[in-house]
Design a protein around this motif. Sequence first.
Motif, PDB file in Angstrom:
ATOM      1  N   TYR A 163     -39.871  -4.509  25.701  1.00  0.00           N
ATOM      2  CA  TYR A 163     -40.710  -5.464  26.423  1.00  0.00           C
ATOM      3  C   TYR A 163     -40.192  -6.876  26.140  1.00  0.00           C
ATOM      4  CZ  TYR A 163     -44.334  -1.988  27.548  1.00  0.00           C
ATOM      5  OH  TYR A 163     -45.032  -0.916  28.054  1.00  0.00           O
ATOM      6  N   ILE A 164     -39.806  -7.594  27.188  1.00  0.00           N
ATOM      7  CA  ILE A 164     -39.245  -8.938  27.043  1.00  0.00           C
ATOM      8  C   ILE A 164     -40.297  -9.974  27.423  1.00  0.00           C
ATOM      9  CG2 ILE A 164     -37.396 -10.492  27.737  1.00  0.00           C
ATOM     10  CD1 ILE A 164     -35.702  -8.045  28.390  1.00  0.00           C
ATOM     11  N   GLU A 165     -40.537 -10.884  26.521  1.00  0.00           N
ATOM     12  CA  GLU A 165     -41.571 -11.904  26.684  1.00  0.00           C
ATOM     13  C   GLU A 165     -41.247 -12.850  27.843  1.00  0.00           C
ATOM     14  OE1 GLU A 165     -44.625 -13.271  26.800  1.00  0.00           O
ATOM     15  OE2 GLU A 165     -44.804 -12.604  24.712  1.00  0.00           O
ATOM     16  N   GLY A 166     -42.283 -13.491  28.349  1.00  0.00           N
ATOM     17  CA  GLY A 166     -42.127 -14.480  29.411  1.00  0.00           C
ATOM     18  C   GLY A 166     -41.674 -15.828  28.864  1.00  0.00           C
ATOM     19  N   ASP A 167     -41.798 -16.868  29.687  1.00  0.00           N
ATOM     20  CA  ASP A 167     -41.334 -18.202  29.288  1.00  0.00           C
ATOM     21  C   ASP A 167     -42.189 -18.821  28.198  1.00  0.00           C
ATOM     22  OD1 ASP A 167     -39.355 -17.986  31.178  1.00  0.00           O
ATOM     23  OD2 ASP A 167     -40.420 -19.162  32.688  1.00  0.00           O
TER      24      ASP A 167
ATOM     25  N   PRO B 270     -45.551 -18.243  23.060  1.00  0.00           N
ATOM     26  CA  PRO B 270     -46.652 -18.007  23.997  1.00  0.00           C
ATOM     27  C   PRO B 270     -48.019 -18.063  23.320  1.00  0.00           C
ATOM     28  CG  PRO B 270     -45.485 -15.966  23.518  1.00  0.00           C
ATOM     29  CD  PRO B 270     -44.672 -17.072  22.925  1.00  0.00           C
ATOM     30  N   VAL B 271     -48.965 -18.639  24.017  1.00  0.00           N
ATOM     31  CA  VAL B 271     -50.341 -18.687  23.525  1.00  0.00           C
ATOM     32  C   VAL B 271     -51.013 -17.347  23.788  1.00  0.00           C
ATOM     33  CG1 VAL B 271     -52.574 -19.805  23.763  1.00  0.00           C
ATOM     34  CG2 VAL B 271     -50.481 -21.172  23.882  1.00  0.00           C
ATOM     35  N   SER B 272     -50.773 -16.801  24.985  1.00  0.00           N
ATOM     36  CA  SER B 272     -51.315 -15.490  25.333  1.00  0.00           C
ATOM     37  C   SER B 272     -50.434 -14.399  24.750  1.00  0.00           C
ATOM     38  CB  SER B 272     -51.369 -15.346  26.855  1.00  0.00           C
ATOM     39  OG  SER B 272     -51.630 -13.999  27.225  1.00  0.00           O
ATOM     40  N   ARG B 273     -51.023 -13.286  24.360  1.00  0.00           N
ATOM     41  CA  ARG B 273     -50.268 -12.144  23.853  1.00  0.00           C
ATOM     42  C   ARG B 273     -50.259 -11.014  24.880  1.00  0.00           C
ATOM     43  NH1 ARG B 273     -49.466 -12.056  18.337  1.00  0.00           N
ATOM     44  NH2 ARG B 273     -48.098 -10.311  18.852  1.00  0.00           N
ATOM     45  N   LEU B 274     -50.128 -11.375  26.163  1.00  0.00           N
ATOM     46  CA  LEU B 274     -50.193 -10.376  27.225  1.00  0.00           C
ATOM     47  C   LEU B 274     -49.149  -9.279  27.038  1.00  0.00           C
ATOM     48  CD1 LEU B 274     -51.182  -9.236  29.928  1.00  0.00           C
ATOM     49  CD2 LEU B 274     -49.566 -10.777  31.060  1.00  0.00           C
ATOM     50  N   VAL B 275     -47.903  -9.657  26.786  1.00  0.00           N
ATOM     51  CA  VAL B 275     -46.836  -8.662  26.686  1.00  0.00           C
ATOM     52  C   VAL B 275     -47.109  -7.692  25.543  1.00  0.00           C
ATOM     53  CG1 VAL B 275     -44.362  -8.320  26.360  1.00  0.00           C
ATOM     54  CG2 VAL B 275     -45.176 -10.266  27.689  1.00  0.00           C
ATOM     55  N   HIS B 276     -47.561  -8.225  24.423  1.00  0.00           N
ATOM     56  CA  HIS B 276     -47.870  -7.361  23.281  1.00  0.00           C
ATOM     57  C   HIS B 276     -49.052  -6.448  23.601  1.00  0.00           C
ATOM     58  CE1 HIS B 276     -49.492  -6.394  19.207  1.00  0.00           C
ATOM     59  NE2 HIS B 276     -48.211  -6.187  18.985  1.00  0.00           N
ATOM     60  N   SER B 277     -50.033  -6.966  24.299  1.00  0.00           N
ATOM     61  CA  SER B 277     -51.196  -6.142  24.633  1.00  0.00           C
ATOM     62  C   SER B 277     -50.828  -5.041  25.622  1.00  0.00           C
ATOM     63  CB  SER B 277     -52.333  -7.012  25.195  1.00  0.00           C
ATOM     64  OG  SER B 277     -51.990  -7.587  26.436  1.00  0.00           O
TER      65      SER B 277
ATOM     66  N   ILE C 256     -40.804   1.831  21.185  1.00  0.00           N
ATOM     67  CA  ILE C 256     -41.030   0.587  21.916  1.00  0.00           C
ATOM     68  C   ILE C 256     -40.670  -0.597  21.034  1.00  0.00           C
ATOM     69  CG2 ILE C 256     -42.760  -0.832  23.090  1.00  0.00           C
ATOM     70  CD1 ILE C 256     -44.379   1.681  23.567  1.00  0.00           C
ATOM     71  N   ALA C 257     -40.089  -1.619  21.647  1.00  0.00           N
ATOM     72  CA  ALA C 257     -39.767  -2.843  20.913  1.00  0.00           C
ATOM     73  C   ALA C 257     -40.239  -4.056  21.707  1.00  0.00           C
ATOM     74  CB  ALA C 257     -38.271  -2.937  20.638  1.00  0.00           C
ATOM     75  N   TYR C 258     -40.530  -5.117  20.987  1.00  0.00           N
ATOM     76  CA  TYR C 258     -40.927  -6.389  21.593  1.00  0.00           C
ATOM     77  C   TYR C 258     -39.817  -7.409  21.335  1.00  0.00           C
ATOM     78  CZ  TYR C 258     -43.393 -10.868  22.094  1.00  0.00           C
ATOM     79  OH  TYR C 258     -43.765 -12.140  22.450  1.00  0.00           O
ATOM     80  N   LEU C 259     -39.430  -8.118  22.380  1.00  0.00           N
ATOM     81  CA  LEU C 259     -38.375  -9.119  22.244  1.00  0.00           C
ATOM     82  C   LEU C 259     -38.871 -10.474  22.739  1.00  0.00           C
ATOM     83  CD1 LEU C 259     -35.454  -9.842  21.565  1.00  0.00           C
ATOM     84  CD2 LEU C 259     -34.796  -9.067  23.849  1.00  0.00           C
TER      85      LEU C 259
ATOM     86  N   SER D  11     -51.581 -13.805  34.569  1.00  0.00           N
ATOM     87  CA  SER D  11     -51.750 -13.411  33.168  1.00  0.00           C
ATOM     88  C   SER D  11     -52.972 -12.537  32.905  1.00  0.00           C
ATOM     89  CB  SER D  11     -51.844 -14.665  32.282  1.00  0.00           C
ATOM     90  OG  SER D  11     -52.947 -15.479  32.671  1.00  0.00           O
ATOM     91  N   GLN D  12     -53.724 -12.229  33.937  1.00  0.00           N
ATOM     92  CA  GLN D  12     -54.929 -11.432  33.738  1.00  0.00           C
ATOM     93  C   GLN D  12     -54.968 -10.258  34.723  1.00  0.00           C
ATOM     94  OE1 GLN D  12     -58.136 -14.273  34.144  1.00  0.00           O
ATOM     95  NE2 GLN D  12     -57.973 -14.927  32.012  1.00  0.00           N
ATOM     96  N   GLY D  13     -55.673  -9.220  34.308  1.00  0.00           N
ATOM     97  CA  GLY D  13     -55.860  -8.073  35.179  1.00  0.00           C
ATOM     98  C   GLY D  13     -54.796  -7.003  35.045  1.00  0.00           C
ATOM     99  N   TRP D  14     -53.885  -7.168  34.103  1.00  0.00           N
ATOM    100  CA  TRP D  14     -52.794  -6.209  33.930  1.00  0.00           C
ATOM    101  C   TRP D  14     -53.127  -5.115  32.918  1.00  0.00           C
ATOM    102  CZ3 TRP D  14     -48.983  -6.256  37.354  1.00  0.00           C
ATOM    103  CH2 TRP D  14     -48.735  -7.444  38.056  1.00  0.00           C
TER     104      TRP D  14
END
Length: 229
Positions: free
Chosen positions: A13-17, A33-40, A50-53, A203-206
Amino acid sequence: MPIQPGAEKLRVYIEGDGKAWLKRGVPSSDPTPVSRLVHSLMLEDSYSDIAYLGRPCQYIMTTFCDKSVWTFGRYDSSSLASTNEALDYLKKKGGYRKLELIGYSGGATLALLSAAQRDDVISIRTVAGNLDPFFTNQFHKVSPMPSALNPLDFQNKLRVIPQIHFYGSKDPIIPFQISKHYLKSLASSECISIVRVEGATHSQGWNREWSTLIAINATCDRNKKGSSK
């Protein structure tokens, strides 16, 4: 990344800007990032490996970090090299043979660019993905990014990699026009699917949909020129 690797394929999973700008024309001092959407979203994924980048200069500042890295240079050759170096590290450390890339927002740009330079990426999924920085900036009438690389310039390689691009029906930042432009710009699009996620913003609803969305297989259909759902 997994403490104990258990598969031959790693899903990254590659983080956004992140927080690249405070407002138009004013760069942030820290792109984390302030939001942790990708991690969630990762937490909704039942796959084992799974990995987070994060992106360059997110979470960890070095002497090489300055505001150009996360503003006008965030899709340039240096950012791409950094992404590929990190992917190489994750792959080697876990002994993986193949990669699946999932990119959120600007992370989608890096996912596409990285896949175009590699021979180990078997699928790409994007969430509210910036699939063409040039077109997106023109669409929003903001300053161009002269050093940004464009995934469409590498379409000969990308067109054979199965891809699913999810967009939110209520996303004003990456609306359907971005995905539509990407699809129409490809000379061949039988490996590309565009999927609308009803009610999702940028950023919401995903989260509530992700376990279902990630279960959709990215495949190539040689009998079609493209797919939009």
